[in-house]
Design a protein around this motif. Sequence first.
Motif, PDB file in Angstrom:
ATOM      1  N   ARG A  17      10.458  -2.223 -11.042  1.00  0.00           N
ATOM      2  CA  ARG A  17       9.381  -1.285 -10.948  1.00  0.00           C
ATOM      3  C   ARG A  17       8.285  -1.306 -10.044  1.00  0.00           C
ATOM      4  O   ARG A  17       8.137  -2.300  -9.171  1.00  0.00           O
ATOM      5  CB  ARG A  17       8.674  -1.495 -12.361  1.00  0.00           C
ATOM      6  CG  ARG A  17       9.465  -1.568 -13.803  1.00  0.00           C
ATOM      7  CD  ARG A  17       9.741   0.015 -14.117  1.00  0.00           C
ATOM      8  NE  ARG A  17      10.528   0.220 -15.230  1.00  0.00           N
ATOM      9  CZ  ARG A  17      10.258   0.762 -16.302  1.00  0.00           C
ATOM     10  NH1 ARG A  17       9.024   1.152 -16.679  1.00  0.00           N
ATOM     11  NH2 ARG A  17      11.256   0.820 -17.580  1.00  0.00           N
ATOM     12  N   VAL A  18       7.413  -0.228  -9.934  1.00  0.00           N
ATOM     13  CA  VAL A  18       6.538  -0.202  -8.735  1.00  0.00           C
ATOM     14  C   VAL A  18       5.209  -0.675  -9.505  1.00  0.00           C
ATOM     15  O   VAL A  18       4.765  -0.067 -10.269  1.00  0.00           O
ATOM     16  CB  VAL A  18       6.317   1.266  -7.894  1.00  0.00           C
ATOM     17  CG1 VAL A  18       5.339   1.071  -6.981  1.00  0.00           C
ATOM     18  CG2 VAL A  18       7.704   1.592  -7.539  1.00  0.00           C
ATOM     19  N   GLY A  19       4.413  -1.681  -8.704  1.00  0.00           N
ATOM     20  CA  GLY A  19       3.358  -2.099  -9.129  1.00  0.00           C
ATOM     21  C   GLY A  19       2.026  -1.818  -8.384  1.00  0.00           C
ATOM     22  O   GLY A  19       1.887  -1.062  -7.472  1.00  0.00           O
ATOM     23  N   LEU A  20       1.156  -2.904  -8.289  1.00  0.00           N
ATOM     24  CA  LEU A  20      -0.027  -2.839  -7.556  1.00  0.00           C
ATOM     25  C   LEU A  20       0.272  -2.728  -6.017  1.00  0.00           C
ATOM     26  O   LEU A  20       0.993  -3.304  -5.578  1.00  0.00           O
ATOM     27  CB  LEU A  20      -0.923  -3.988  -7.827  1.00  0.00           C
ATOM     28  CG  LEU A  20      -2.000  -4.065  -7.055  1.00  0.00           C
ATOM     29  CD1 LEU A  20      -3.250  -3.294  -7.592  1.00  0.00           C
ATOM     30  CD2 LEU A  20      -2.961  -5.802  -7.381  1.00  0.00           C
ATOM     31  N   HIS A  21      -0.439  -1.631  -5.284  1.00  0.00           N
ATOM     32  CA  HIS A  21      -0.381  -1.450  -4.015  1.00  0.00           C
ATOM     33  C   HIS A  21       1.019  -1.107  -3.577  1.00  0.00           C
ATOM     34  O   HIS A  21       1.415  -1.246  -2.507  1.00  0.00           O
ATOM     35  CB  HIS A  21      -0.635  -2.705  -3.207  1.00  0.00           C
ATOM     36  CG  HIS A  21      -2.153  -3.171  -3.418  1.00  0.00           C
ATOM     37  ND1 HIS A  21      -3.221  -2.424  -3.572  1.00  0.00           N
ATOM     38  CD2 HIS A  21      -2.765  -4.510  -3.633  1.00  0.00           C
ATOM     39  CE1 HIS A  21      -4.555  -2.952  -3.940  1.00  0.00           C
ATOM     40  NE2 HIS A  21      -4.213  -4.355  -3.951  1.00  0.00           N
ATOM     41  N   ASN A  22       1.713  -0.554  -4.470  1.00  0.00           N
ATOM     42  CA  ASN A  22       3.032   0.095  -4.307  1.00  0.00           C
ATOM     43  C   ASN A  22       3.904  -1.124  -4.213  1.00  0.00           C
ATOM     44  O   ASN A  22       5.268  -0.659  -3.442  1.00  0.00           O
ATOM     45  CB  ASN A  22       3.076   1.096  -3.074  1.00  0.00           C
ATOM     46  CG  ASN A  22       2.076   2.296  -3.311  1.00  0.00           C
ATOM     47  OD1 ASN A  22       1.747   2.570  -4.176  1.00  0.00           O
ATOM     48  ND2 ASN A  22       1.587   2.741  -2.166  1.00  0.00           N
ATOM     49  N   LYS A  23       4.011  -2.002  -4.582  1.00  0.00           N
ATOM     50  CA  LYS A  23       4.882  -3.239  -4.346  1.00  0.00           C
ATOM     51  C   LYS A  23       5.763  -3.382  -5.443  1.00  0.00           C
ATOM     52  O   LYS A  23       5.396  -3.258  -6.635  1.00  0.00           O
ATOM     53  CB  LYS A  23       4.326  -4.281  -4.159  1.00  0.00           C
ATOM     54  CG  LYS A  23       3.249  -4.524  -2.924  1.00  0.00           C
ATOM     55  CD  LYS A  23       2.668  -5.992  -2.495  1.00  0.00           C
ATOM     56  CE  LYS A  23       1.863  -5.956  -1.286  1.00  0.00           C
ATOM     57  NZ  LYS A  23       1.275  -7.553  -1.182  1.00  0.00           N
ATOM     58  N   VAL A  32       9.296   7.234  -8.997  1.00  0.00           N
ATOM     59  CA  VAL A  32       7.938   7.205  -8.144  1.00  0.00           C
ATOM     60  C   VAL A  32       8.013   7.983  -6.808  1.00  0.00           C
ATOM     61  O   VAL A  32       7.141   8.908  -6.695  1.00  0.00           O
ATOM     62  CB  VAL A  32       7.557   5.599  -7.740  1.00  0.00           C
ATOM     63  CG1 VAL A  32       6.350   5.763  -6.640  1.00  0.00           C
ATOM     64  CG2 VAL A  32       7.260   4.846  -8.961  1.00  0.00           C
ATOM     65  N   GLU A  33       9.191   8.037  -6.295  1.00  0.00           N
ATOM     66  CA  GLU A  33       9.511   8.930  -5.122  1.00  0.00           C
ATOM     67  C   GLU A  33       9.539  10.221  -5.308  1.00  0.00           C
ATOM     68  O   GLU A  33       9.201  11.343  -4.622  1.00  0.00           O
ATOM     69  CB  GLU A  33      10.771   8.289  -4.524  1.00  0.00           C
ATOM     70  CG  GLU A  33      10.674   6.995  -3.678  1.00  0.00           C
ATOM     71  CD  GLU A  33       9.602   6.934  -2.784  1.00  0.00           C
ATOM     72  OE1 GLU A  33       9.528   7.964  -1.831  1.00  0.00           O
ATOM     73  OE2 GLU A  33       8.737   6.128  -2.646  1.00  0.00           O
ATOM     74  N   LYS A  34      10.071  10.599  -6.539  1.00  0.00           N
ATOM     75  CA  LYS A  34      10.126  11.891  -7.215  1.00  0.00           C
ATOM     76  C   LYS A  34       8.719  12.526  -7.510  1.00  0.00           C
ATOM     77  O   LYS A  34       8.325  13.500  -7.085  1.00  0.00           O
ATOM     78  CB  LYS A  34      11.132  12.080  -8.556  1.00  0.00           C
ATOM     79  CG  LYS A  34      11.330  13.201  -9.017  1.00  0.00           C
ATOM     80  CD  LYS A  34      12.256  13.194 -10.120  1.00  0.00           C
ATOM     81  CE  LYS A  34      12.613  14.408 -10.876  1.00  0.00           C
ATOM     82  NZ  LYS A  34      11.559  15.046 -11.590  1.00  0.00           N
ATOM     83  N   HIS A  63      -1.485   3.312  -8.497  1.00  0.00           N
ATOM     84  CA  HIS A  63      -0.851   1.915  -7.964  1.00  0.00           C
ATOM     85  C   HIS A  63      -2.063   1.229  -7.421  1.00  0.00           C
ATOM     86  O   HIS A  63      -2.059   0.111  -6.698  1.00  0.00           O
ATOM     87  CB  HIS A  63       0.072   2.185  -6.970  1.00  0.00           C
ATOM     88  CG  HIS A  63       1.366   2.834  -7.898  1.00  0.00           C
ATOM     89  ND1 HIS A  63       1.752   4.020  -7.531  1.00  0.00           N
ATOM     90  CD2 HIS A  63       2.146   2.344  -8.671  1.00  0.00           C
ATOM     91  CE1 HIS A  63       2.939   4.304  -8.114  1.00  0.00           C
ATOM     92  NE2 HIS A  63       3.221   3.284  -8.730  1.00  0.00           N
ATOM     93  N   GLN A  64      -3.442   1.836  -7.550  1.00  0.00           N
ATOM     94  CA  GLN A  64      -4.528   1.260  -6.965  1.00  0.00           C
ATOM     95  C   GLN A  64      -4.996  -0.161  -7.920  1.00  0.00           C
ATOM     96  O   GLN A  64      -6.014  -0.955  -7.795  1.00  0.00           O
ATOM     97  CB  GLN A  64      -5.724   2.036  -6.716  1.00  0.00           C
ATOM     98  CG  GLN A  64      -5.530   3.104  -5.735  1.00  0.00           C
ATOM     99  CD  GLN A  64      -6.634   3.800  -5.467  1.00  0.00           C
ATOM    100  OE1 GLN A  64      -7.839   3.609  -5.501  1.00  0.00           O
ATOM    101  NE2 GLN A  64      -6.477   5.184  -4.812  1.00  0.00           N
TER     102      GLN A  64
END
Length: 471
Positions: free
Chosen positions: A324-330, A399-401, A413-414
Amino acid sequence: MIKDNQKYFNRLHVLVDALVVAGCYSLTWFIRFKTTLGLMLFGHPGEYLPPSQYFVVLLALVPGYLLLYFAFNLYTSKRVQGRRLEFGNIVKANTIGLFLLVMILYFNKQMDFARSVIITFYFINIVVESLVRNLIRVGLRKIRKKGFNLRHILLVGYSRAAEEYIDRIKSNPQWGYVVRGILDDNVERGTMYKGVKVIGRIDNLLVILPENKLDEIAITLGLDEYSKLERIVGLCEKSGVHTKFIPDYNNIIPTKPYTEDLLGLPVVNIRHVPLTNTFNMMVKRAMDLAGSILAIIVFSPVMLFTIIAIKMTSPGPLVFTQERVGLHNKNFHMYKFRSMEVQKPNEEKGCWTVQNDPRVTKVGRVIRKLSIDELPQLFNVLKGDMSLVGPRPERPFFVEKFREEIPRYMVKHQVRPGMTGWAQIHGYRGNTSIRKRIEYDLYYIENWTVGLDIKILFLTIFRGFVNKNAY
């Protein structure tokens, strides 16, 4: 005119609050010491203090509570302040007052002062204060319906902001706002929007303002006319009329922008994120650590039973990990109890779970419906990948979509993603509107407080665990 009477109304309101505080305290003392009910509820108080020692407290209690009411904006206009917001501020002010009173009595070594009086006063004062303020609110609305206590406003500039402002005023007549007209240089005189007419050009301010018949000027210029802003503000302030500015870019600037002073230069941050503050981050992280450890202990029997049920009914790993994508897009690996048959990674990468999905096991249907499959994420919280409360994380594919399709999607994601969130307790889970989910996520990000997190965790118990959209 409102501006002639508002100061007297505010003074009267302060006097009413002073009487309410003094009256509630006196009533509490009477109930505690002079009624059978007080003796039944609290028993004999032991060594009595003379009444004078109880009532001398009022000398500090009344002005102290009035100052707290000022601090929590309880003397601002009731036109647009909601009942729930006002009630919340009453509770906050009284809670702080309670702690201050207890501390003062402790440091003054007033050990014989009946604590039951303080606690009972706390609840009685909140109830009576809320009741009185709601009665005032109802009375004001009745007066406004009869044409009194109205606030007369002139809009300067015909724009999308002007139309949205009129929309809100028309849908909330209880506010008592009357829009007298619009001044604009580009729209033909006589043009009408929902009963509000363009009555002239902006230069007509030179004639209208000296008449002193307005309570407010709302500047609603379009973006292409902001060069006129300085002159209009100068004219309005010279006349003394209250002036406010409604920007025509609310689709860019949030409802609560963060403004900072850079050596006299005002700087407006596009988005205020309270959790970028170091102290706020430390407080939230401490809550996450304490809360996740407690939850792991409390739910350990449920997790153990779930592990046994999965092991006995379906071959494969007990815990399912997914990127999954988390804090700061990591990216990080999020844990869940496995609720589906084992699949190849490329098969499940870009697929939503749908109703009656054949991939879901029998045990999986139950644990997904009750959100038990999410419990291993408590270990994600311990690791720091997630928080107890925050926007739900998505897979990189989605997320990319969504970043291309949904404005402001990446703002989520901030902050750390959460196990539950503001969107989830409002029903936006699973196969529901992503756009609405993002609206709720943005509200949470911009309005974060410890109290909001506690509220979301509390409501998750009633709204979050059992979910009709969890397939």
